[in-house]
Design a protein around this motif. Structure first.
Motif, short mmCIF file in Angstrom:
data_model
loop_
_atom_site.label_atom_id
_atom_site.label_comp_id
_atom_site.label_asym_id
_atom_site.label_seq_id
_atom_site.Cartn_x
_atom_site.Cartn_y
_atom_site.Cartn_z
N SER A 84 0.85 -1.19 0.00
CA SER A 84 0.00 0.00 0.00
C SER A 84 0.88 1.24 0.00
O SER A 84 1.92 1.27 0.66
CB SER A 84 -0.91 0.00 1.24
N TRP A 85 0.45 2.25 -0.72
CA TRP A 85 1.30 3.43 -0.87
C TRP A 85 1.39 4.20 0.45
O TRP A 85 0.38 4.51 1.07
CB TRP A 85 0.72 4.34 -1.96
N PRO A 86 2.60 4.52 0.91
CA PRO A 86 2.77 5.21 2.19
C PRO A 86 2.57 6.71 2.07
O PRO A 86 2.46 7.26 0.97
CB PRO A 86 4.22 4.88 2.55
N THR A 87 2.55 7.37 3.22
CA THR A 87 2.45 8.84 3.24
C THR A 87 3.78 9.50 3.58
O THR A 87 3.84 10.72 3.72
CB THR A 87 1.40 9.29 4.26
N GLY A 88 4.81 8.73 3.71
CA GLY A 88 6.11 9.31 4.02
C GLY A 88 7.23 8.57 3.32
O GLY A 88 7.12 7.37 3.07
N PRO A 89 8.30 9.29 2.97
CA PRO A 89 8.43 10.74 3.15
C PRO A 89 7.45 11.50 2.26
O PRO A 89 7.00 10.99 1.24
CB PRO A 89 9.88 11.02 2.73
N HIS A 90 7.14 12.72 2.66
CA HIS A 90 6.06 13.45 1.99
C HIS A 90 6.41 13.79 0.54
O HIS A 90 5.53 14.08 -0.26
CB HIS A 90 5.72 14.72 2.77
N TRP A 91 7.70 13.74 0.19
CA TRP A 91 8.13 14.05 -1.18
C TRP A 91 8.32 12.78 -2.02
O TRP A 91 8.91 12.83 -3.10
CB TRP A 91 9.44 14.84 -1.15
N LEU A 92 7.81 11.64 -1.56
CA LEU A 92 8.10 10.37 -2.22
C LEU A 92 7.62 10.35 -3.67
O LEU A 92 8.38 9.99 -4.58
CB LEU A 92 7.43 9.22 -1.44
N TYR A 93 6.37 10.72 -3.92
CA TYR A 93 5.88 10.68 -5.31
C TYR A 93 6.56 11.74 -6.16
O TYR A 93 6.79 11.54 -7.35
CB TYR A 93 4.36 10.86 -5.35
N ARG A 400 -10.07 21.85 -0.73
CA ARG A 400 -9.45 20.79 -1.50
C ARG A 400 -8.75 19.80 -0.58
O ARG A 400 -8.48 20.10 0.60
CB ARG A 400 -8.42 21.35 -2.48
N ILE A 401 -8.45 18.63 -1.11
CA ILE A 401 -7.70 17.62 -0.37
C ILE A 401 -6.20 17.86 -0.58
O ILE A 401 -5.77 18.22 -1.68
CB ILE A 401 -8.05 16.20 -0.88
N ILE A 402 -5.42 17.66 0.46
CA ILE A 402 -3.96 17.63 0.32
C ILE A 402 -3.45 16.50 1.22
O ILE A 402 -3.76 16.45 2.41
CB ILE A 402 -3.31 18.99 0.67
N VAL A 403 -2.73 15.56 0.61
CA VAL A 403 -2.25 14.36 1.30
C VAL A 403 -0.77 14.17 1.01
O VAL A 403 -0.35 14.29 -0.15
CB VAL A 403 -3.05 13.11 0.83
N PRO A 404 0.05 13.88 1.99
CA PRO A 404 1.48 13.69 1.73
C PRO A 404 1.75 12.49 0.82
O PRO A 404 1.15 11.43 0.97
CB PRO A 404 2.08 13.48 3.12
N ALA A 405 2.65 12.70 -0.14
CA ALA A 405 3.18 11.65 -1.03
C ALA A 405 2.16 11.13 -2.04
O ALA A 405 2.44 10.17 -2.74
CB ALA A 405 3.75 10.48 -0.23
N ALA A 406 0.99 11.75 -2.14
CA ALA A 406 -0.04 11.27 -3.07
C ALA A 406 0.13 11.93 -4.44
O ALA A 406 0.54 13.10 -4.53
CB ALA A 406 -1.43 11.56 -2.53
N PRO A 407 -0.20 11.22 -5.53
CA PRO A 407 -0.22 11.87 -6.85
C PRO A 407 -1.19 13.05 -6.86
O PRO A 407 -2.20 13.05 -6.14
CB PRO A 407 -0.72 10.76 -7.78
N GLY A 408 -0.90 14.04 -7.69
CA GLY A 408 -1.70 15.25 -7.70
C GLY A 408 -3.17 15.01 -7.93
O GLY A 408 -4.03 15.70 -7.36
N VAL A 409 -3.52 14.02 -8.78
CA VAL A 409 -4.94 13.79 -9.09
C VAL A 409 -5.72 13.29 -7.89
O VAL A 409 -6.96 13.36 -7.88
CB VAL A 409 -5.10 12.80 -10.26
N LEU A 410 -5.05 12.74 -6.88
CA LEU A 410 -5.75 12.30 -5.67
C LEU A 410 -5.91 13.43 -4.66
O LEU A 410 -6.60 13.25 -3.65
CB LEU A 410 -5.01 11.11 -5.03
#
Length: 423
Positions: A84-93, A400-410
């Motif tokens: 499952s895709w993690p949320t850290g580090p926040h710059w991962l994606y 809007r939603i903002i989530v660490p390490a997530a692709p922009g479309v999410l």
């Protein structure tokens, strides 16, 4: 008799014509096994990195969470991913997708040079001399066709030019697996030979199978040709990689969208992928009548923007990173934690995932699903402000939603509904 002489002279003229399958058609003295082997090793490393970062990008979309996150038809076991895709580090994606796109662009000169170096082999006749040779030619067809398809569609996607039929997401997904089949087979067949040539050269007395049989006078050495290919790759790197950085590097990213100066002045002056007008967001949709709907076991709740601003506000420094490879630096977001909204919806302890719906009228990813680990991260926000100011319409006002390490479309903009627990 004269008529017969004309008939007999025809084969001689035809024999003078050279086809791409004839090695004599290619007279550059640069051609040779060693030149091709060097390019092959570079591509082996680069294409492997491309495939790995492509798989990581696929995993970042949480493809098994909800059909809206992955609409690939009939993917079957090809849709696997390992975690499952993690949320850290926040710059991962930002890192993985930036590498994917940048390496792909930089490899273009290398790929073209490699194809040029072996092009007589691509047209060699007869097409198959044995079963083993037939399998090799099939793998070559998959490799070359798959590589050209992936590079072409990828470059068009970076430029936001969707000239191909169908969804880029689906085409690139299946194209990647076709390419991989040819790539693995080709590597298994050719790597031992390439390593042997690079270590020991061609055995004395044996001809170079890729060298021109009738070369023209040399104007450039093979080292010079490799340096020229490298210079082309370096130029592409300089004029494209800056789309992921602020300052002078972004201004010289001339070959990719999101280069150049930041869009407009003020706190909202950072890159966007789609405007409010492009997705048919009307001013009436986001005025004081707008309400956020939150659903869960505790019921359905509706909140105005003023009511959301009256809740506990939290801050997070996060970038926006998109599949096209561009990204922003960390922006200072402020808003309500998704976990707090989940608690209001009836999940006070371990919030589940959330299904997000936008006001936008058209376009892909109008709806998206986020995993439970993304909702639970304290940096995941329903953002109301950025860099100390309210969101602009193009950045997702009113929320809007903002989530660490997530692709922009999410990181859905113009949020209308959050449904917790039903994915």
């Amino acid at each position: 008799m004269p008529e017969r002489r004309r008939i007999h002279s025809l084969p001689d003229s035809l024999r003078a014509l050279r086809t791409p399958a004839d090695p004599a058609s290619w007279r550059s003295p640069v051609r040779g096994v060693r030149f091709t082997a060097v390019l092959g090793v570079i591509l082996l490393v680069g294409l492997t990195l491309l495939f790995v970062t492509g798989l990581l990008s696929y995993a970042a979309y949480n493809p098994d969470l909800n059909r809206v996150n992955d609409k690939t038809p009939g993917k079957g076991w090809l849709g696997f991913y390992l975690f499952s895709w993690p949320t850290g580090p926040h710059w991962l994606y930002r890192l993985t997708q930036g590498l994917h796109v940048t390496v792909g662009i930089v490899l273009v000169p290398v790929l073209l040079a490699k194809l040029w170096s072996v092009i007589p082999r691509l047209f060699a006749l007869p097409p198959a001399r044995s079963v083993g040779h037939a399998l090799e030619r099939i793998s070559l067809l998959l490799l070359v066709g798959g590589a050209l398809f992936q590079f072409l569609t990828g470059l068009l996607n970076i430029q936001l030019d969707y000239l191909f039929p169908g969804s880029f997401y689906t085409l690139h997904f299946y194209g990647a697996w076709v390419f991989l089949a040819g790539f693995v087979a080709h590597v298994a067949l050719k790597t031992p030979q390439a390593v042997r040539v690079l270590r020991h050269g061609i055995p004395r007395g044996e001809p170079d199978p890729l060298a021109a049989p009738d070369p023209l006078p040399a104007t450039l050495s093979r080292r010079g040709a490799l340096a020229l290919v490298g210079a082309g790759s370096l130029l592409l790197l300089i004029t494209s990689a800056g789309r992921s950085f602020d300052g002078p590097l972004r201004r010289i990213a001339l070959l990719t969208p999101r280069g150049g100066t930041d869009p407009g002045p003020g706190p909202n002056a950072f890159q966007i992928n789609k405007t409010a007008a492009a997705v048919r967001i009307r001013p009436a949709d986001t005025d004081e009548r707008w309400r956020l709907t939150v659903r869960g076991p505790a019921g359905e709740f509706r909140f105005s923007r003023a009511e959301l601003l009256a809740m506990d506000q939290h801050s997070a420094a996060l970038p926006i990173a998109c599949v096209e490879g561009w990204s922003t630096s960390d922006q200072q977001w402020r808003g309500v934690r998704l976990s707090d909204l989940a608690a209001l919806a009836g999940y006070p302890d371990r919030p589940p995932g959330v299904f997000v719906e936008s006001l936008q009228r058209g376009g892909s990813f109008r709806k998206a699903a986020l995993r439970d680990n993304q909702v639970r991260d304290g940096r995941s926000l329903l953002a109301l402000e950025v860099n100390g100011a309210p969101l602009s319409p193009d950045h997702g006002y009113p929320a809007r939603i903002i989530v660490p390490a997530a692709p922009g479309v999410l990181n859905t903009k113009w949020v209308e509904t959050l449904t917790f627990g039903e994915l």
